[in-house]
Motif scaffolding. Structure first.
Motif, PDB file in Angstrom:
ATOM      1  N   LEU A 116       0.825  -1.215   0.000  1.00  0.00           N
ATOM      2  CA  LEU A 116       0.000   0.000   0.000  1.00  0.00           C
ATOM      3  C   LEU A 116       0.861   1.268   0.000  1.00  0.00           C
ATOM      4  CD1 LEU A 116      -2.807   1.246   0.206  1.00  0.00           C
ATOM      5  CD2 LEU A 116      -2.707   0.899   2.688  1.00  0.00           C
ATOM      6  N   ASP A 139     -13.195  -0.780   2.049  1.00  0.00           N
ATOM      7  CA  ASP A 139     -14.079  -0.241   3.092  1.00  0.00           C
ATOM      8  C   ASP A 139     -15.113   0.656   2.438  1.00  0.00           C
ATOM      9  OD1 ASP A 139     -12.717  -1.102   5.591  1.00  0.00           O
ATOM     10  OD2 ASP A 139     -11.084   0.116   4.814  1.00  0.00           O
ATOM     11  N   TYR A 176      -5.748  -5.199  11.174  1.00  0.00           N
ATOM     12  CA  TYR A 176      -5.711  -3.768  10.857  1.00  0.00           C
ATOM     13  C   TYR A 176      -4.412  -3.113  11.337  1.00  0.00           C
ATOM     14  CZ  TYR A 176     -10.775  -4.366  10.409  1.00  0.00           C
ATOM     15  OH  TYR A 176     -12.028  -4.784  10.035  1.00  0.00           O
ATOM     16  N   GLY A 177      -4.233  -1.870  10.899  1.00  0.00           N
ATOM     17  CA  GLY A 177      -3.250  -1.020  11.550  1.00  0.00           C
ATOM     18  C   GLY A 177      -3.847  -0.609  12.886  1.00  0.00           C
ATOM     19  N   GLU A 201       1.318  -1.923  12.245  1.00  0.00           N
ATOM     20  CA  GLU A 201       0.549  -2.629  11.229  1.00  0.00           C
ATOM     21  C   GLU A 201       0.262  -4.062  11.676  1.00  0.00           C
ATOM     22  OE1 GLU A 201      -1.076  -1.643   8.751  1.00  0.00           O
ATOM     23  OE2 GLU A 201      -1.335  -3.338   7.407  1.00  0.00           O
ATOM     24  N   LYS A 202      -0.989  -4.419  11.743  1.00  0.00           N
ATOM     25  CA  LYS A 202      -1.472  -5.768  12.046  1.00  0.00           C
ATOM     26  C   LYS A 202      -0.710  -6.461  13.193  1.00  0.00           C
ATOM     27  CE  LYS A 202      -3.506  -6.280   7.532  1.00  0.00           C
ATOM     28  NZ  LYS A 202      -2.927  -5.771   6.329  1.00  0.00           N
ATOM     29  N   TYR A 218      -7.664   8.040   4.910  1.00  0.00           N
ATOM     30  CA  TYR A 218      -6.490   8.776   5.379  1.00  0.00           C
ATOM     31  C   TYR A 218      -6.477  10.166   4.754  1.00  0.00           C
ATOM     32  CZ  TYR A 218      -4.768   3.864   5.674  1.00  0.00           C
ATOM     33  OH  TYR A 218      -4.628   2.512   5.889  1.00  0.00           O
ATOM     34  N   THR A 242       1.131   2.357   6.874  1.00  0.00           N
ATOM     35  CA  THR A 242       1.085   2.522   8.340  1.00  0.00           C
ATOM     36  C   THR A 242       2.469   2.867   8.892  1.00  0.00           C
ATOM     37  OG1 THR A 242      -0.649   0.852   8.384  1.00  0.00           O
ATOM     38  CG2 THR A 242       0.436   1.313  10.481  1.00  0.00           C
TER      39      THR A 242
HETATM   40  C1  G1P Z   1      -4.896  -1.906   5.016  1.00  0.00           C
HETATM   41  C2  G1P Z   1      -3.914  -1.191   5.954  1.00  0.00           C
HETATM   42  C3  G1P Z   1      -4.348  -1.354   7.396  1.00  0.00           C
HETATM   43  C4  G1P Z   1      -5.769  -0.838   7.572  1.00  0.00           C
HETATM   44  C5  G1P Z   1      -6.709  -1.578   6.599  1.00  0.00           C
HETATM   45  C6  G1P Z   1      -8.102  -0.964   6.641  1.00  0.00           C
HETATM   46  O1  G1P Z   1      -4.788  -3.297   5.215  1.00  0.00           O
HETATM   47  O2  G1P Z   1      -2.605  -1.716   5.734  1.00  0.00           O
HETATM   48  O3  G1P Z   1      -3.490  -0.630   8.237  1.00  0.00           O
HETATM   49  O4  G1P Z   1      -6.190  -1.024   8.896  1.00  0.00           O
HETATM   50  O5  G1P Z   1      -6.238  -1.489   5.247  1.00  0.00           O
HETATM   51  O6  G1P Z   1      -8.992  -1.679   5.849  1.00  0.00           O
HETATM   52  P1  G1P Z   1      -5.374  -4.374   4.166  1.00  0.00           P
HETATM   53  O7  G1P Z   1      -6.802  -4.544   4.519  1.00  0.00           O
HETATM   54  O8  G1P Z   1      -5.169  -3.809   2.809  1.00  0.00           O
HETATM   55  O9  G1P Z   1      -4.568  -5.612   4.401  1.00  0.00           O
END
Ligand code: G1P
Length: 305
Positions: A116, A139, A176-177, A201-202, A218, A242
């Motif tokens: 990302l 989302d 999530y972050g 991050e996660k 963001y 993140t």
């Molecule tokens: C990304 C971000 C993460 C965030 C999330 C929200 O993760 O890296 O920090 O909380 O989106 O949907 P992904 O869902 O792409 O793995």
């Protein structure tokens, strides 16, 4: 078509859409996951509509292989439009044109998806020296509970970056972050706004600084690009957005500080199958044209389970 925004005011949006959509294979073998319909609109259109509803009309999509349908969707479809016009089907014609007239669309391709953070870095030339918004397509925020206007207000008040946060259960934080947060002084009179002092991050639940997760919304300062260039691959061996924002949480100027707006509205996670199905059902139930009949059927169906 909307007027171009004033220079200096927030107007640019980056939507990363280069992901392979492996969670939806085989549907996404030859079609971008962003084009999966939620009821009758591609998921990505809801995201673009969220941006334009907040007055942001310059939109860059970071795409990749297999994503041409995204460009087509936001472009004119002359043959189809002529046909609908000839048939006098003006209601459908309006729907078809809607996606074209929403915003000024721009596209850049991310040749080697490296995470990302790397996707956001490909937007540097488009963004230039302005603050901008990143929206993640997985989302969907319900249009009745918009979060961007509040994020923009917080940015205007404090400068720096602003992220949307939501409270999740401890066992879910590792998706999530996760944000370390401090309450704001009461004198600001801002409910649901916090200072973010760190990001991971996660994390494993036991390492999470809180149960406040980063939602895919963001508002970032252009300083993020300098940081991203220096950000080493992190979790999953990918350049994490993140991790770069974590660096800005440590600054009170020059790109920082970072604030969080706690989101308590309706959202749908269309990034996995369960969330996608839930979003489809929920939005279909609420539609004026489909809702009554669909709900009636759904009630009967559920009784039989
Ligand atoms: C990304 C971000 C993460 C965030 C999330 C929200 O993760 O890296 O920090 O909380 O989106 O949907 P992904 O869902 O792409 O793995």
């Amino acid at each position: 078509m909307p007027k171009r925004g004033k220079i200096g005011s927030l107007r640019k949006v980056v939507i990363p859409a280069a992901g392979m959509g492996t969670r939806f294979l085989p549907a996404t073998k030859a079609m971008p996951k962003e084009m999966l319909p939620v009821v009758d609109k591609p998921a990505i259109q809801y995201v673009v509509e969220e941006a334009t509803a907040a007055g942001l009309h310059e939109i860059l999509m970071v795409t990749g292989r297999n994503k041409r349908a995204l460009e087509d969707h936001f472009d004119r479809a002359s043959e189809l439009e002529t046909l609908l016009e000839e048939k006098g089907n003006f209601a459908l014609l309006k729907t078809v044109r809607e996606s074209t007239e929403l915003a000024h669309m721009h596209y850049v391709r991310q040749a080697h998806p490296r995470g990302l953070g790397d996707a956001v870095l490909t937007a540097e030339t488009f963004v230039g020296d302005e603050s901008f918004v990143v929206l993640l397509g997985d989302d969907l925020v319900d249009e009745r509970d918009p979060i961007l206007p509040t994020m923009i207000k917080v940015h205007e008040q404090f400068g720096g970056c602003v992220l949307a946060l939501m409270k999740v259960t401890p066992e879910n934080i590792s998706h999530y972050g996760a944000a370390a947060i401090l309450p704001l002084d009461k004198s600001f009179g801002l409910e649901n706004v916090v200072r973010i002092t760190g990001l991971v991050e996660k994390p494993a639940p036991e390492d999470a600084p809180s149960n406040y997760a980063v939602l895919g919304r963001y508002l970032l300062t252009p300083e993020i690009f300098d940081v991203l260039r220096e950000t080493k691959p992190g979790r999953g061996n990918e350049v994490q957005l993140t991790d770069a924002i974590q660096e800005l949480t440590q600054r009170s100027e020059n790109g920082g500080p970072v604030h969080g707006v706690i989101f308590e509205g309706r959202r749908y996670d269309t990034g996995d199958k369960l969330g996608y199905l839930q979003a489809t059902v929920q939005l279909a139930v609420e539609r004026e044209d489909l809702g009554p009949k669909f709900s009636e059927w759904l009630r009967d169906f559920v009784k039989g389970l």
